[in-house]
Design a protein around this motif. Structure first.
Motif, short mmCIF file in Angstrom:
data_model
loop_
_atom_site.label_atom_id
_atom_site.label_comp_id
_atom_site.label_asym_id
_atom_site.label_seq_id
_atom_site.Cartn_x
_atom_site.Cartn_y
_atom_site.Cartn_z
N GLN A 1 39.80 -89.54 -12.48
CA GLN A 1 40.53 -88.29 -12.23
C GLN A 1 40.64 -87.96 -10.74
N MET A 2 39.74 -88.57 -9.95
CA MET A 2 39.79 -88.36 -8.50
C MET A 2 41.18 -88.57 -7.90
N ILE A 3 41.92 -89.57 -8.44
CA ILE A 3 43.22 -89.88 -7.84
C ILE A 3 44.32 -88.98 -8.37
N ALA A 4 44.01 -88.21 -9.39
CA ALA A 4 45.07 -87.39 -10.01
C ALA A 4 45.28 -86.08 -9.26
N LYS A 5 44.29 -85.70 -8.47
CA LYS A 5 44.31 -84.35 -7.90
C LYS A 5 45.05 -84.25 -6.58
N GLY A 6 45.96 -83.29 -6.51
CA GLY A 6 46.47 -82.82 -5.23
C GLY A 6 47.18 -83.73 -4.25
N HIS A 7 46.93 -85.04 -4.28
CA HIS A 7 47.48 -85.87 -3.22
C HIS A 7 49.00 -85.85 -3.20
N ASP A 8 49.53 -85.81 -1.99
CA ASP A 8 50.98 -85.83 -1.86
C ASP A 8 51.43 -87.27 -1.60
N PHE A 9 51.28 -88.15 -2.59
CA PHE A 9 51.72 -89.53 -2.46
C PHE A 9 53.23 -89.55 -2.56
N ARG A 10 53.88 -90.29 -1.68
CA ARG A 10 55.33 -90.24 -1.65
C ARG A 10 56.01 -91.38 -2.39
N ARG A 11 55.28 -92.48 -2.65
CA ARG A 11 56.01 -93.65 -3.17
C ARG A 11 55.64 -94.01 -4.59
N ILE A 12 54.89 -93.15 -5.25
CA ILE A 12 54.50 -93.47 -6.62
C ILE A 12 55.63 -93.10 -7.58
N THR A 13 56.05 -94.06 -8.39
CA THR A 13 57.11 -93.77 -9.35
C THR A 13 56.64 -94.02 -10.78
#
Ligand code: ADP
Ligand code: ZN
Ligand code: ZN
Length: 700
Positions: A493-505
């Motif tokens: 779940q650590m990766i699910a929170k808040g990050h503003d990743f721009r290239r994930i589709t």
């Protein structure tokens, strides 16, 4: 003229003193003044809580000791701050002194007045510059303007229900900027669940408001850093405090704005000592200080959602909606993969693998979510049935292949993986189930022939509590994702929170079914929030959002939770959950508290609680009518073993108390705590280690 002072000092939990001790002083001291006082043969930090002109009647024949000195140079803590601490102590059933001292920076406790004076002299750059941060880098969207206008006109509390990427953060910053511009002294508190997961936000706030007037407060900071931030907030030079749950206690004499971002996040609940909810205290504090408070989330807690129902139905918060994403951005298309139609033991379904491969080939990123770290949750011998149980806990040790260990995630007990079954000698012991390590390995094998557009081999990265143990590791890993180094990200779940990743589709939940049938009534709420949050990482770049997808592998594709997810329909999900909770009399339609006891044996742990309750029930007839009536509104359930019954050789039991009246629940807690104090040394409870109270517990 001598004065008698009640001083809040840190006393051991459950001591009968209540955290206020009486001392004498020759000089007049203000309420809230920091002092040093003798305590046993030590000297400790304290806060002046009450002042009396006459000697206490009941000093038990002891001579009242003199305070050792006042920490001059630090202005007294405000009446509002003391009221907040007092409320938190009473509500969460702990001593005032414990809560007060835990809310102060640790370094302050160890400093003599001389050291502190030196420290205060060192920095005296005052900054009275106005904070001109009104200018947003973009024109605000229609939706953002409407919400800001409503915040301007009403008094709140506000609950912003806004899709991921709808521009909530910009609304918080604008609201704060306007508030600070109107009042040259005003301060704002911006709370986030975990700062190290959102380093971008800190940068964004500092870039907007200037690093000078912004301080952080979280547990990852060093003692000197925390003291510095605390002093800046306390003397008013910090206009904005950005912090985690602990920041709700920051001393801010001109607090006018409070924002609680991702208000549903479980990390707002403290899990030791005073088990406070920083979100709930934020709402209380705002009322106390006359500040405006904004809670925000894409998936609000059902408590806050319920509070924001229409006012005529009893709602107390104003609900503000931000349904659309910024620009042309769309929420990801949700695909459910029916795992009943996949070969048995499939980890990644064929269509999902194909979709990931396609992403890699196009230079886009994918994110795979599996909420279990390690290689496999259990190691197992098929011959004799041995399993990798922890000898100290009623739990299995997790197999970590990277360093070939079996590790208990509860007590930390770690051993090398045995060569053969410790019970029967069979050499063929095998992992059962899977965790992130295995998923990472599996994916790398599956994608070995897939090339990125630049012709290079695919790169898979895992982010979880194990990969990020070293300081700076998480930041480095996140930077690799942002820069496009990484093609497929695997994590908890650590990766699910808040990050503003721009290239994930593409975002995929690999095995989310467990929470659908959990005995914890909040499990579906948590799962829904996690999946919405994770889905929110996809297609944050509007240009890609039309193609972004959220995949869910499940054996129950038509479950109501996934139906609501498919439509990104939080309100429908919330309505269905609240209906179930109403029928079952569960929060937010009732209030709960847990009393937990730890002991050498399960029998002692349970008996301690059950006996306390039996005594309380027998008291009922002796109480006055009003109190007895209150107590009868509380249901107390028999003590039961906790779901992980034994941790580090300590047996754990819990007793649930429930009522539709907060007042009644608190009355019962007061009575019960008193009885437990009185009986704790009873020889019948030999082997009792401790007990604790959790008001509004999150996990049952
Ligand atoms: P949320 O907090 O709701 O997930 P953010 O406030 O982080 O959303 O906004 C999502 C993205 O859109 C961010 O990259 C942010 O910089 C950008 N953004 C926010 N408001 C606007 C706006 N009015 N115009 C253009 N971009 C914006
Ligand atoms: Zn065996
Ligand atoms: Zn263990």
């Amino acid at each position: 003229m001598p004065k008698w002072l009640d001083i809040a000092v840190s006393v051991p939990a459950h001591s009968q003193v209540g955290g206020l001790l009486t001392y004498a002083s020759d000089t007049d001291l203000a309420l809230g003044q920091l002092v040093r006082v003798p305590f046993g043969n030590r000297e400790v930090l304290g806060v002046v809580w009450n002042v009396h002109d006459t000697a206490p009647e009941n000093s038990g024949g002891h001579k009242v000791r003199d305070i050792a000195g006042a920490l001059e140079g630090v202005p007294p803590l405000s009446a509002h701050w003391r009221q907040l601490v007092q409320f938190a102590a009473q509500y969460y059933q702990r001593a005032i002194g414990e809560v007060a001292l835990a809310a102060l920076p640790p370094q302050l406790r160890d400093m003599t007045p001389v050291q502190l004076a030196r420290r205060l002299k060192k920095k005296s750059v005052s900054n009275d510059q106005p904070m001109a941060a009104l200018q947003s880098p973009w024109p605000l969207s229609e939706q953002q303007q409407q919400v800001l206008a409503q915040i301007d006109q009403a008094s709140g509390p506000f609950l912003i229900h806004g899709a991921t990427g709808s521009g909530k953060t910009e609304v918080y910053l604008q609201a704060i900027a306007r508030g600070l511009a109107q009042d040259p002294q005003a301060q704002a508190l911006l709370m986030v669940p975990e700062i190290n997961l959102t380093p971008q936000l800190e940068e964004r706030v500092k870039a907007r408001f200037g690093a000078e007037g912004v301080v952080s407060m979280h547990s990852g900071m060093t003692g000197p850093q925390r003291l510095k931030s605390w002093l800046a907030a306390h003397n008013g030079s910090a206009r904005i405090v950005l912090g985690t749950r602990m920041a709700v206690f920051a001393s801010m004499p001109h607090l006018k704005w409070i924002v609680v971002d991702e208000e549903h996040d479980a990390s707002y609940k403290q899990q030791e000592g005073a088990r406070y909810s920083a979100r709930d205290l934020a709402v209380y504090r705002a009322r106390l200080e006359g500040a405006k408070v904004i809670l925000g989330s894409a998936t609000p807690s059902l408590e806050s959602w319920h509070q924001s129902r229409p006012a005529i139905e009893g709602g107390r918060y104003l609900r503000l909606q931000m349904p659309s994403r910024i620009g042309e951005g769309q929420l990801p298309f949700v695909r459910r993969v029916d795992m009943n139609h996949q070969p048995r033991k499939t980890v990644l379904s064929t269509p999902l693998i194909a979709a990931i491969q396609e992403r890699v080939a196009k230079g886009e990123q994918s994110m795979l979510l599996l909420n279990r770290r390690g290689y496999a949750p259990v190691l197992h011998c098929a011959d004799c049935g041995w399993k990798s149980e922890c000898s100290h806990c009623s739990a299995f040790r997790v197999f970590h292949k990277i360093d070939r260990t079996l590790r208990c995630h509860h007590c930390g007990f770690t051993e090398r993986v045995p060569r053969a079954c410790p019970a029967c000698g069979n050499a063929d012991i095998a992992p059962m189930g899977r965790g992130t390590e295995q998923l990472e390995e599996h994916l790398s094998e599956l994608l070995v022939d897939v090339k990125r557009p630049d012709g290079q081999a695919v790169r898979v990265m895992r982010i979880d509590a194990d990969s990020t143990k070293l300081k700076g590791a998480l930041e480095a890993q996140l930077a690799d994702v942002h820069s496009g180094e990484v093609d497929v990200l695997v994590g908890t779940q650590m990766i699910a929170k808040g990050h503003d990743f721009r290239r994930i589709t593409l975002v995929a939940a690999i095995n989310p079914d467990g929470a659908l049938f959990s005995s914890d009534f909040r499990a579906p709420e948590r799962l829904f929030a996690l999946l919405m949050q994770a889905g929110g990482r996809a297609g944050r770049d509007a240009a890609q959002s039309a193609r972004s997808e959220m995949w869910v592998q499940t054996f129950h594709p038509s479950h109501a939770l996934f139906e609501a997810l498919k439509k990104h329909d939080y309100p429908a999900f919330a309505e269905q959950q609240l209906k179930e909770r109403l029928e079952a009399g569960l929060p937010p339609h009732s209030f709960q508290a847990l009393i937990r006891s730890d002991a050498r044996t399960q029998a002692v742990a349970q008996a301690f609680l059950n006996q306390g309750n039996a005594q309380m029930q027998s008291l009922l007839t002796a109480l006055n009518e009003a109190d007895a009536a209150l107590l009868s509104e509380v249901s107390v359930y028999p003590a039961v073993p906790m779901s992980i019954q034994r941790v580090a050789n300590v047996e754990r039991a819990q007793m649930l108390m429930e009522s539709t009246s907060r007042k009644a629940l608190h009355k019962a807690l007061d009575v019960l705590q008193q009885l437990l104090h009185e009986s704790k040394s009873d020889p019948a409870h030999k082997g009792l280690i401790r007990w604790l109270v959790d008001v509004d517990p999150l996990a049952i």
